[in-house]
Structure formats: C-alpha cells, structure tokens
Design an enzyme around this catalytic site. Structure first.
Site, PDB file in Angstrom:
ATOM      1  N   SER A  67       0.842  -1.186   0.000  1.00 38.29           N
ATOM      2  CA  SER A  67       0.000   0.000   0.000  1.00 38.29           C
ATOM      3  C   SER A  67       0.882   1.242   0.000  1.00 38.29           C
ATOM      4  CB  SER A  67      -0.882   0.012   1.243  1.00 38.29           C
ATOM      5  OG  SER A  67      -0.064   0.252   2.380  1.00 38.29           O
ATOM      6  N   LYS A  68       0.232   2.377  -0.029  1.00 36.34           N
ATOM      7  CA  LYS A  68       0.912   3.668   0.002  1.00 36.34           C
ATOM      8  C   LYS A  68       1.841   3.773   1.200  1.00 36.34           C
ATOM      9  CE  LYS A  68      -0.950   7.759  -2.034  1.00 36.34           C
ATOM     10  NZ  LYS A  68      -2.130   8.529  -2.182  1.00 36.34           N
ATOM     11  N   ARG A  69       1.335   3.223   2.309  1.00 39.47           N
ATOM     12  CA  ARG A  69       2.078   3.237   3.561  1.00 39.47           C
ATOM     13  C   ARG A  69       3.497   2.672   3.380  1.00 39.47           C
ATOM     14  NH1 ARG A  69       1.600  -0.709   7.518  1.00 39.47           N
ATOM     15  NH2 ARG A  69       0.103  -1.769   6.194  1.00 39.47           N
ATOM     16  N   HIS A  70       3.644   1.716   2.463  1.00 38.07           N
ATOM     17  CA  HIS A  70       4.954   1.103   2.248  1.00 38.07           C
ATOM     18  C   HIS A  70       5.774   1.840   1.196  1.00 38.07           C
ATOM     19  CE1 HIS A  70       2.344  -2.451   3.425  1.00 38.07           C
ATOM     20  NE2 HIS A  70       3.170  -2.295   4.429  1.00 38.07           N
ATOM     21  N   GLY A  71       5.240   2.951   0.734  1.00 35.45           N
ATOM     22  CA  GLY A  71       5.998   3.703  -0.271  1.00 35.45           C
ATOM     23  C   GLY A  71       5.596   3.367  -1.693  1.00 35.45           C
TER      24      GLY A  71
END
Ligand code: GLU
Length: 499
Positions: free
Chosen positions: A261-265
């Site tokens: 996800s976005k959270r992981h870059g």
C-alpha cells in the site's frame, strides 16, 4: 489466419498488459507490464497494450494518458495499442462493444447464458439461505430455467436484468507456468454475471473475447486474478475458443508482508518520477520483484533483462517491496552516469519539478556540474538534491544568527572569526580560488592563530554556515570554490550584518 491455434506459434508469443484506466499507473501494474514485455521481447513476440475501460463511471482519459506516460518513461514500449493501432484493434474495450454483443448473443442463443431478473433483495436472501445450510454462497440458479416467453415478456417490460453464464458442473484444470497444475471445481463458483446487458459486458467475459481475437498466447498477470482464470476458461470452452497459457505473478508485499500500500511507499509511477528516480533504476528494481536472475548479479539494463528473463525463475511466494532497495538501485544508477549526462538530467528535472526553476537559468552547466559532483554521494534521488543544494541557487539565505555559533563561542567571537576568514580568502587570487588552495590557506591561518589552533571549528563552522545557511553541508572549501570568490565574500558580509 483467424485461428490463434494455427497462427500463434509462427510469430512468437503475444503477451499483453490490460490495465483499467481507473487510477494512475501503479508500480504493480508496471511490474506486470515489464514481465510481459520482457517475455515477448525475449522470445521474439509482441507486447500488446489494451485499455479495459468498460466501466464508464470509473474510467478516465487522464488515467489512460498516465498509463501511456508511465510505461513510455520506463521504456516498456508496446507493439500494438490504442494510440498506435495494430492488426487486431480497436485496443480500447469501449470501442469493441459490437464485438462483445455478437458473442453474448451466441451464448444466449446456444443456451449457455441466460437473463437473470433476481433483485438484490432476492440475491441476498438466497445467499443467506445457502450460508445457513452450510453451503458456499453462490447464485441459486433461479432464473436458469425461465421459459423463453417469460424472458421475452420481462425484457419487454423493462424489468431489471443481467446476463449470467451457465457454469458447467465440472472441474477445470489448468497448468500455470509459475504455480504448476491448478484444479478448480466450477460447482463452487456458480453462474456468474458476465454482462449488465448486451452492450455492457463485464471483465471476465470481455477479457476472454479480447484475448482470443487479439491472438494472445500467454496471459501473464497478478496472482489476484487466479480466481478469475477458471471462469474465463469455462467461457472460452463454451465458445469453443483455444486456451492461452497462464502465468500468475506473485503479489507484491510491504516489508511487513501485508498487501502493498501507500504506507509502504508504493505510489504511481509518475510520483517516482517526480521524486527523482531514474527509469532505469525502477525497471531494474521491479524486475527483481518476484523474478531472480541465474547469478547473484543485481544490476541489469533493459537489454540485459531481456536476455536473462525467464518465467522459470519467477517465484511463487510474495515479493517484498523495499524502498531502501529502490533507493540503493537509484543511487547506483546516478553514480554510474557521466557527470555531463547527469547534469543534463538534473537540469531537466529541476526545470520540471523544482520551484526554483527560474533561478536555475542563471547558472551554467559548469556550476551545476560542480554542485552535483560534491552532493552526489549524499543523494539517493534527485529530489534529495533540491533539499541539499538549494543554497547554491539562493541569493538570500534564511537562517538564524544562532546557527553561526560554534559551541560556546560568543557573538563577538563569531564576528571576529568571520572577519578572519574573509581576510584570508580575500588574499587568494580569483584564479586560485580552488578548494585545495582555500583549505591550505585557512589551515595555515589556523595553525598560527592560538584561538583557532585548539579547535578549528571556531573558524570553519561560522564560515560554513555563512556560505550554506545550513547545519549540515559539504565543507566550506568545496562550497567556496563553487560559489566563487565574489559570492563567498558577499555571503560572509551578509552573515556579519546578521550578528
Ligand atoms: N483489467 C484487468 C486489471 O486491470 C486486467 C486483468 C488481466 O490481465 O486479465 O486488473
């Protein structure tokens, strides 16, 4: 020629990427595109881009453009597609509705599909009933056997309907090039909806028709589609179409092994571009998300990837997306470019993405090259350069006078220190204003000055801050050389005024 069974082997494989333009080109789709591209190129086949825009509410032209832009930037070029045409177009699903209608009619006429008039409430009640009886929920088949006159009558009345496919009660077996043999009992799936109506087909149906008519030989796509494959095979069989070869790529996971996800870059490809990653580094990085070469070498350009690539070395288990690794690749690629090439890239990049683009025009390539040279070891991506080196392009540095103070120096001592530096630098000729000379002269001065000899920070810290306005930066010698004598002395003047 119309039959892929006879034509496919003559011209090498035909692989495709079939994105839905419902969002920006994501790194996961770029990886699927890359694997298809590498596979097609390696075996002398074709790579096709098809835009799956059958959902008019969610599909946008802007996203379609973004997909083209992202793939082109990465160098993943297609041989046939909506923008360039090809022998098997149109390549945008919204332009193929007549084709789908023909095949939908065929299924309906052959009694392999039927109209379903169940309301959402009825479907929900059927679902609950199955669950309460301990059965896997699927469509009950209620409308399967409606008499043709009833169907005609309901349609004439404009009763809400969908078209369902009669799922044959059997097991489907297929060989996946990555995952081996896969068996699925179609009884568990039930009669799926394949179209909202004759003009609005859904994914599992249109994809079968397109892959057939576009003579796709290999379907290489994400593992999230593995549950669609038996449905698509059942539809192919009902229409008497040949089966392509399947390969389902492992999912891309975040470092905590949850879905990426976005959270992981994970971001759209164009965002990586904005951050100053080089396309070659991204391609190299995503190639290794689930695939590994025969040796433990890691750096590969596109040509080398084409040579090395094999679906045999694609793993089954999820591939972890690690931003640090991407940064590492990018820094490697940056460092391997010639300074001239890098200067050109940096100028283009800053012009496009920096808010200081205007300022940049005043600076020569020579100046820019020197800035890049001293910052290169500190950056992973080009946006780091904007943060680290903005002071080279800024006439009015904004920093607090406190920053000029080294340890327990008083402001009066800082003032003296800056005046001393100015005096030393003043004595160096314009043409000798080079980092080594500057360093020698300042060190000579430190050696003969008791107030600096014990702690050279007392001379060098205020000078460095006066030139950079920053807590951390390259050495004052390097900065002074790049700024030149005049600008160096001017910055010292400005600092003195701040105290
Ligand atoms: N439009 C589908 C997607 O974007 C394509 C899936 C496939 O490759 O069959 O996921």
């Amino acid at each position: 020629m119309d039959d892929p069974k006879t034509s496919q082997s003559l011209f090498g494989p035909r692989a495709r990427i079939a994105p839905s333009p419902t969002g920006y080109l994501h790194i996961g789709t770029a990886r699927t595109a890359l694997f298809n591209f590498l596979f097609a190129r390696k075996h002398g086949g074709q790579f096709i881009l098809r835009i799956e825009d059958t959902d008019p509410k969610r599909s946008k032209k802007e996203y379609e453009e973004n997909i083209y832009e992202g793939l082109k930037w990465l160098g993943i070029m297609w041989d046939e597609g909506p923008d360039i045409g090809g022998d098997y177009g149109p390549y945008r699903q919204s332009e193929r509705v007549d084709i789908y209608e023909k095949y939908l009619r065929q299924l309906l006429d052959e009694n392999k599909a039927y109209y379903c008039f169940c309301t959402p409430e009825e479907l929900e009640a059927q679902r609950r009933d199955m669950i309460s009886r301990g059965l896997p929920p699927k469509y009950s088949g209620k409308c399967r056997h409606l008499p043709p006159e009833t169907v005609k009558q309901y349609l004439a009345q404009g009763k809400h309907s969908v078209i369902r496919f009669k799922m044959p009660p059997k097991e489907v077996k297929f060989h996946d090039l990555i995952r081996g043999e896969i068996k699925v009992d179609l009884n568990l799936i039930g009669d799926i909806v394949i179209a909202r109506n004759l003009r609005e087909p859904l994914y599992n149906f249109s994809v079968v028709i397109d892959d057939y008519l576009m003579k796709i030989t290999h379907i290489i796509r994400g593992e999230d589609h593995i549950s669609n494959t038996p449905k698509q095979i059942a539809i192919q069989e009902a229409l008497g179409l040949p089966r392509p070869i399947y390969a389902h790529l492992p999912m891309i996971l975040g470092p905590d092994r949850s879905k990426l996800s976005k959270r992981h870059g994970a971001m759209p490809v164009t965002e990586y571009r904005k951050m100053g990653y080089l396309p070659e580094a991204i391609v190299n990085f995503i190639a290794l998300l689930g695939w590994h070469p025969a040796s433990d070498r890691e750096i590969f350009n596109m040509e080398e990837l084409i040579k090395e690539f094999s679906l045999k070395r694609v793993q089954k288990s999820g591939a972890v997306f690690n931003v640090n690794k991407l940064n590492w690749f990018n820094s490697q690629y940056l460092r391997h470019l010639s300074l001239d090439k890098l200067t050109k890239i940096v100028r283009e990049y800053l012009q496009k993405y920096s808010d200081k683009a205007e300022l940049l025009k005043e600076y020569s390539d020579e100046y820019l090259r020197k800035v890049i040279e001293i910052e290169l070891t500190r950056i992973n991506k080009l946006s780091d350069l904007i943060v680290l080196s903005d002071f080279f392009f800024e006439k009015n540095l904004r920093y607090s006078p406190d920053l000029l103070v080294w340890r327990d120096m008083t402001l009066a001592e800082v003032k003296q220190s800056l005046q001393d530096s100015a005096k030393v630098l003043q004595q160096i000729n314009q043409k000798d204003f080079l980092r080594s000379n500057i360093q020698v002269k300042l060190f000579e001065f430190i050696e003969k000055s008791p107030q600096y000899r014990g702690d050279k920070g007392r001379l060098l810290w205020p000078l460095r801050v006066a030139l950079s306005g920053k807590k951390a930066s390259p050495s004052p010698f390097e900065i002074a050389e790049i700024l030149g004598k005049k600008e160096t002395l001017r910055r010292i003047e400005v600092a003195l005024k701040k105290i």
